[in-house]
Scaffold this active site. Structure first.
Site, PDB file in Angstrom:
ATOM      1  N   VAL A   1       5.356  -0.725   2.521  1.00 55.05           N
ATOM      2  CA  VAL A   1       4.282  -0.861   3.499  1.00 55.05           C
ATOM      3  C   VAL A   1       3.237  -1.808   2.925  1.00 55.05           C
ATOM      4  O   VAL A   1       2.816  -1.648   1.780  1.00 55.05           O
ATOM      5  CB  VAL A   1       3.640   0.500   3.813  1.00 55.05           C
ATOM      6  CG1 VAL A   1       2.638   0.362   4.939  1.00 55.05           C
ATOM      7  CG2 VAL A   1       4.697   1.531   4.153  1.00 55.05           C
TER       8      VAL A   1
ATOM      9  N   GLY B   1       7.755   3.782   1.528  1.00 56.48           N
ATOM     10  CA  GLY B   1       8.218   4.896   2.351  1.00 56.48           C
ATOM     11  C   GLY B   1       9.664   5.197   2.075  1.00 56.48           C
ATOM     12  O   GLY B   1      10.255   4.660   1.140  1.00 56.48           O
TER      13      GLY B   1
ATOM     14  N   GLY C   1      11.375   1.714   3.036  1.00 59.06           N
ATOM     15  CA  GLY C   1      10.855   0.375   2.855  1.00 59.06           C
ATOM     16  C   GLY C   1       9.444   0.366   2.327  1.00 59.06           C
ATOM     17  O   GLY C   1       8.852   1.411   2.063  1.00 59.06           O
TER      18      GLY C   1
ATOM     19  N   ILE D   1       0.822  -1.210   0.000  1.00 58.75           N
ATOM     20  CA  ILE D   1       0.000   0.000   0.000  1.00 58.75           C
ATOM     21  C   ILE D   1       0.855   1.258   0.000  1.00 58.75           C
ATOM     22  O   ILE D   1       0.348   2.356  -0.050  1.00 58.75           O
ATOM     23  CB  ILE D   1      -0.997   0.043   1.191  1.00 58.75           C
ATOM     24  CG1 ILE D   1      -0.280  -0.261   2.507  1.00 58.75           C
ATOM     25  CG2 ILE D   1      -2.132  -0.941   0.965  1.00 58.75           C
ATOM     26  CD1 ILE D   1      -1.180  -0.120   3.719  1.00 58.75           C
TER      27      ILE D   1
ATOM     28  N   LYS E   1       5.098  -2.123   7.989  1.00 63.49           N
ATOM     29  CA  LYS E   1       6.214  -1.465   7.314  1.00 63.49           C
ATOM     30  C   LYS E   1       7.479  -2.294   7.464  1.00 63.49           C
ATOM     31  O   LYS E   1       7.938  -2.539   8.564  1.00 63.49           O
ATOM     32  CB  LYS E   1       6.406  -0.079   7.938  1.00 63.49           C
ATOM     33  CG  LYS E   1       7.499   0.721   7.324  1.00 63.49           C
ATOM     34  CD  LYS E   1       7.521   2.113   7.897  1.00 63.49           C
ATOM     35  CE  LYS E   1       6.936   3.110   6.947  1.00 63.49           C
ATOM     36  NZ  LYS E   1       6.807   4.447   7.490  1.00 63.49           N
TER      37      LYS E   1
ATOM     38  N   ASP F   1      10.215  14.974   8.237  1.00 63.54           N
ATOM     39  CA  ASP F   1       9.760  14.673   6.880  1.00 63.54           C
ATOM     40  C   ASP F   1       8.260  14.934   6.757  1.00 63.54           C
ATOM     41  O   ASP F   1       7.503  14.076   6.316  1.00 63.54           O
ATOM     42  CB  ASP F   1      10.124  13.224   6.524  1.00 63.54           C
ATOM     43  CG  ASP F   1      10.122  12.980   5.012  1.00 63.54           C
ATOM     44  OD1 ASP F   1      10.035  13.966   4.254  1.00 63.54           O
ATOM     45  OD2 ASP F   1      10.204  11.815   4.599  1.00 63.54           O
TER      46      ASP F   1
END
Ligand SMILES: *[C@@H]1O[C@H](CO)[C@@H](O)[C@H](O)[C@H]1NC(C)=O
Ligand SMILES: *[C@@H]1O[C@H](CO)[C@@H](O)[C@H](O)[C@H]1NC(C)=O
Ligand SMILES: *[C@@H]1O[C@H](CO)[C@@H](O)[C@H](O)[C@H]1NC(C)=O
Ligand SMILES: *[C@@H]1O[C@H](CO)[C@@H](O)[C@H](O)[C@H]1NC(C)=O
Ligand SMILES: *[C@@H]1O[C@H](CO)[C@@H](O)[C@H](O)[C@H]1NC(C)=O
Ligand SMILES: *[C@@H]1O[C@H](CO)[C@@H](O)[C@H](O)[C@H]1NC(C)=O
Ligand SMILES: *[C@@H]1O[C@H](CO)[C@@H](O)[C@H](O)[C@H]1NC(C)=O
Ligand SMILES: *[C@@H]1O[C@H](CO)[C@@H](O)[C@H](O)[C@H]1NC(C)=O
Length: 902
Positions: free
Chosen positions: A627, A622, A625, A619, A641, A739
């Site tokens: 998710v 990031g 990595g 889905i 995640k 972020d």
């Protein structure tokens, strides 16, 4: 390069291998430089002319093998930029191999082989010296993280014309050479050696090598060494070797006939950091065991090559000029099948997107083509631009028509020198207030009439040249307050009246001739506009020595020392890790009986696999990595995640982070349900929010169907601000998100917003620890512009990023685009002036007519203040939240009254 043999024309001998392996030319791009026709060569590689990728240079041809001629492109004009612009893939999982070949062969009859530099992207990668080798071949491997890759030629004085004959692009397998580069996007590899050990019959390449690497013959091959020949038919299970060496390369080896040491002595071009890959395959009937030494240090002891099995060893060695690889026998005879050596080069940091956008706007306003392309500072600074590292510190534009100092100049935050002499500037000196680092300002030979008030802010100014303008009135007192000022040139203006007494000091040279009447002491009686009055006004003193420079030098010295210390420490860490060699496996302490860790559930890898149905549905992707969607036995959906293997935090950091995160609970922060640390995996389990991210809702496929109304947007903004406020002010320890962006704000079914992706050490991952990097930890378009000079992210950096999110909500567009005109590329630079002026034409079309203007005014003003370039002038997140709440309730009241009326 001198020891690398180039068997350029000798491949033809090996066409017998063609068809040995079946591979496809996936993503290959092969250009014949200066060529005019396409063709397929004897390796079945398709070559095309280079004309679509470059517009400069002249074409000719050189003598090739067997009386055929080879086209080449050369660059007689060194003034403009001579660059190939090649399509790259924007996929960080990939590395790309680029091979360039330069041939001179006295095509011009001058007998003077050229010397020139070549850059790839932002990095200057090589100096080509065709006296030393002709042809000259180079290979580079680098991360494919740019949309367009520029390969440029840089002439040297008296170095002749740069010349190139071919250019090849080969995408590599995912994960290949990741031990050298990891996740870092600021390094590239330059091939020094790729040797097919034990084979002396020329180079091998495609299609034997599916990536078309060139495996050179083993030059040092000599009679004492037995080679190959034992199990030539053997094939190996290469699934564990990401580099995928060709089987034929593994089928030969250099083997010592006696129990002795096998040595490769490999001189290197430059003193630097190198990456070494050694390939071993069990082609002998026995299983030899040996130690591997690099420059006399044991880097791997007791290594065994088992029959029928293939394996690799990787080493990164820093600061070397020579490379000795020794295999020291323990049992049977040492062997080696192939080796690769790469020099690790740094890719310079990129310049801040704010600076780039501002420079593009300035270029546009000049109406000239200044040849500004790619990065302003690297590989070489743009013309008229000067840099320190990735900061633009000087800009010189003269003898053109600018007419006024546009606000864009104020966005060039790092400028130390600004020279706009003779650019038809008129009116007031303006828009320079933000240039806190400015030391030299030259606005001479213009038609400026007034000092304005913004000069007062230039606290570091040293040289101020305002001669030959039309400045009127008196000299502002504030000019006397600049402590570093040592030259003030006011000659030939229309100034009068006494000079500020504060300027009357030894350290300043003030030039005042050619004005109406300008002195420290004389009272000027005659104010007639007779400018021919000559007054003895020139006061010249020797400028004082500047202490500040020495301060800077000593600070730099200290910083340098710290960096050096860090470097040494990290080097030791690497050595230590390498020596241990065993994979970093956590001891399993967690799995024993601890089912909960500070409130976070501990999952087993099995549970995770079951919940995600073996990682079926991705889905998101990031910063570190993938998710996956998962479902727990209790029916709750979760977002799982999985962190990339190679950027793992150390076990302790990971556990620390997790325990910290699991204590943070707030309705506007995505909560951590649990984690898994097993099988070398670091996995985090979060609550799942089905509404997607704010970015999806604004720009994704669904965004067209459901428009977010202004009141919804305000609610989302208030929610997200509450979440950030909690991180900054409510949690212990305080957390800087680092972020903040619209894709890190998630929505639940009721459109409540929650902030995600906070906390997980963006500070120092293990990848960073192995080589000192200052990789920007935010996302382009959202990064605090001050970060580029301070290298520090603060709470105010989060406020800046959140301000960008607010602008996205207001304008309905992404922070950076590359469509339209340069002045609209950067959302902040584009929208801020409009919104500050209360001009709402930049507001998202889809909410126009449905917002209360006071509500919009409040929200847009707080957004503009949040993206102030000066962090001190930005509000705190608590102040932002308060304003947003106001804007929200005003809009609610507006909607209620609208409903009453209807
Ligand atoms: C040459 O490459 C093409 C595809 O690029 C492939 O269809 C063809 O079979 C190849 N021919 C040989 C002889 O390998
Ligand atoms: C390169 O080409 C240009 C025009 O295409 C020509 O004027 C120039 O003389 C050429 N330069 C050389 C060195 O051949
Ligand atoms: C990058 O490549 C990987 C591996 O082929 C692929 O799964 C992924 O979707 C690609 N990502 C993008 C953004 O193209
Ligand atoms: C190029 O190589 C030749 C021969 O090795 C050498 O004499 C010359 O100095 C080199 N030129 C430069 C600029 O390094
Ligand atoms: C190759 O090795 C891997 C891991 O060791 C294994 O999973 C795979 O089945 C092997 N493949 C073949 C063809 O033997
Ligand atoms: C490498 O080995 C050679 C001789 O085998 C020796 O002369 C040289 O000093 C060695 N270099 C290093 C860096 O160990
Ligand atoms: C090397 O391995 C062998 C058996 O695999 C073992 O007996 C020996 O002690 C090891 N030597 C070292 C120095 O580790
Ligand atoms: C100013 O620029 C013009 C060209 O725009 C040039 O002709 C003139 O000589 C320049 N004047 C000075 C003082 O440099």
């Amino acid at each position: 390069m001198e020891l690398i043999p180039f068997f350029w024309f000798s491949f033809l001998f090996f066409s017998g291998f063609v068809g040995f392996t079946l591979c496809y030319q996936d993503g290959f791009l092969s250009l014949t430089c200066g060529g005019t026709t396409s063709y397929v060569d004897s390796y079945n590689i398709s070559w095309i002319p280079d004309g679509d990728y470059i517009s400069s240079g002249n074409i000719t041809s050189v003598e090739g093998s067997s009386s055929s001629r080879i086209p080449v492109r050369f660059f007689p004009d060194s003034r403009g930029r001579n660059c190939y612009r090649l399509p790259s893939v924007t996929n960080v999982s990939f590395l790309i191999l680029v091979r360039t070949q330069f041939v001179y062969k006295n095509y011009d009859g001058l007998g003077k082989p050229p010397v020139f530099f070549v850059s790839l992207g932002r990095a200057m990668v090589t100096m080509v010296n065709l006296t030393r080798n002709d042809p000259w071949i180079e290979e580079f491997i680098f991360p494919a993280n740019m949309e367009v890759l520029s390969l440029c030629f840089h002439s040297t004085p008296n170095g002749g014309f740069p010349v190139i004959s071919s250019l090849e692009f080969r995408p590599l397998h995912e994960g290949a050479y990741s031990t050298a580069l990891g996740d870092s996007t600021d390094k590239l590899l330059k091939k020094s050696y790729r040797i097919n050990c034990g084979y002396n019959d020329g180079s091998l390449r495609y299609p034997l090598d599916q990536y078309d690497r060139m495996w050179d013959a083993d030059e040092d091959f000599s009679p004492y060494h037995v080679s190959s020949g034992f199990d030539v038919e053997s094939t190996f299970n290469l699934s564990t070797i990401k580099e995928i060496p060709p089987t034929v390369v593994l089928q030969t080896a250099r083997v010592l006939a006696r129990r002795n040491n096998l040595i490769y002595n490999l001189p290197l071009d430059n003193h630097g950091d190198y990456h070494v890959v050694l390939y071993f395959a069990g082609i002998l009937p026995v299983s030899p065991t040996f130690d591997v030494l690099i420059n006399a240090v044991v880097v791997q002891s007791n290594y065994t090559v088992t029959r029928w099995e293939a394996g690799t060893l990787f080493f990164t060695i820093r600061g070397i000029k020579n490379l000795n690889i020794t295999l020291k026998s323990i049992s049977y005879y040492p062997l080696i099948n192939a080796l690769e050596v790469y020099e690790i080069l740094d890719i310079p940091l990129e310049t801040s997107s704010t600076t780039v956008s501002a420079l593009r706007v300035i270029q546009q306003s000049t109406g000239l083509d200044l040849g500004w392309q790619d990065d302003p500072c690297s590989p070489t600074p743009w013309e008229h631009v000067g840099c320190e590292g990735n900061l633009v510190t000087s800009l010189t534009l003269s003898d053109i028509k600018l007419r006024s100092i546009s606000p864009t100049f104020g966005d060039l935050l790092d400028l130390k020198t600004l020279d706009l002499h003779n650019t038809s500037l008129a009116g007031e000196i303006q828009n320079l207030g933000g240039l806190q680092h400015l030391e030299k300002l030259n606005l001479s030979f213009n038609q400026l009439t007034s000092f304005g008030s913004e000069l007062d802010d230039l606290i570091n100014i040293q040289v101020l040249d305002l001669q030959n303008n039309s400045l009127q009135g008196t000299v502002p007192e504030s000019l006397g307050e600049f402590i570093d000022l040592h030259l003030l040139n006011l000659e030939n203006n229309k100034l009068q009246g006494p000079l500020p007494q504060a300027l009357n000091r030894e350290s300043i040279e003030v030039r005042t001739s050619g004005n109406l009447c300008l002195t420290f002491t004389t009272i000027c009686n005659d104010f007639s506009s007779n400018s021919s009055i000559q007054t003895p006004q020139v006061t010249i003193f020797t400028p004082r020595k500047h202490k500040s420079h020495r301060h800077i030098a000593s600070i730099l010295g200290a910083v340098g020392g710290a960096v050096l210390a860090l470097f040494i420490i990290s080097f030791l860490v690497i050595l230590f890790m390498r020596r241990k060699k065993t994979e970093f496996v956590y001891t399993g302490r967690l799995e024993l009986d601890m089912k909960n860790w500070n409130g976070a559930k501990v999952f087993t890898y099995k549970e995770i696999k079951a919940a995600t149905k073996n990682f079926k549905e991705t889905i998101g992707r990031g910063s570190f990595g993938c998710v996956y969607l998962g479902q727990l036995p209790d029916g709750n959906s979760v977002a799982v995640k999985v962190r990339f293997d190679k950027t793992q935090l150390g076990a302790d950091s990971f556990i620390n982070e997790v325990s910290l995160l699991s204590q943070i609970h707030h309705q506007n922060l995505v909560s951590l349900e649990g984690f898994c640390y097993e099988s070398k995996q670091q996995i985090l389990v979060y609550e799942y929010l089905p509404g997607g991210s704010l970015a999806d809702n604004l720009y994704g496929a669904n965004s067209k169907k459901i428009t977010l109304s202004w009141v919804r947007r305000l609610k989302i903004a208030v929610d997200a601000a509450k979440g950030l406020d909690y991180l900054h002010n409510g949690s212990e320890p305080r957390i800087i998100h680092r972020d903040v962006k619209s894709s890190n704000i998630l929505l639940d079914v009721e459109m409540n917003a929650k902030v995600c992706d906070f906390g997980l050490s963006k500070q120092m991952t293990q990848a960073d620890a192995t080589h000192i990097t200052t990789v920007v930890k935010g996302t382009a378009g959202y990064i605090d512009p001050e970060y580029y000079s301070t290298q520090q992210l603060t709470e105010k950096s989060d406020v800046y990023s959140f301000g960008v999110v607010l602008l996205e909500l207001i304008c309905g567009r992404e922070p950076l685009t590359h469509t339209g005109t340069p002045d609209s590329f950067n959302l902040v630079l584009w929208a801020k002036p409009y919104l500050q002026a209360g001009a709402f034409e930049v507001v998202d079309e889809s909410i126009k007519g449905s917002f209360d203007s006071e509500s919009m005014r409040r929200a847009s003003l707080i957004a503009c203040r949040s993206v102030e370039t000066d962090a001190l002038r930005r509000p705190t997140i608590a102040q932002v939240l308060a304003e947003l709440k106001e804007a929200y309730s005003i809009q609610l009241a507006y909607l209620a009254s609208a409903r009453l009326i209807n």
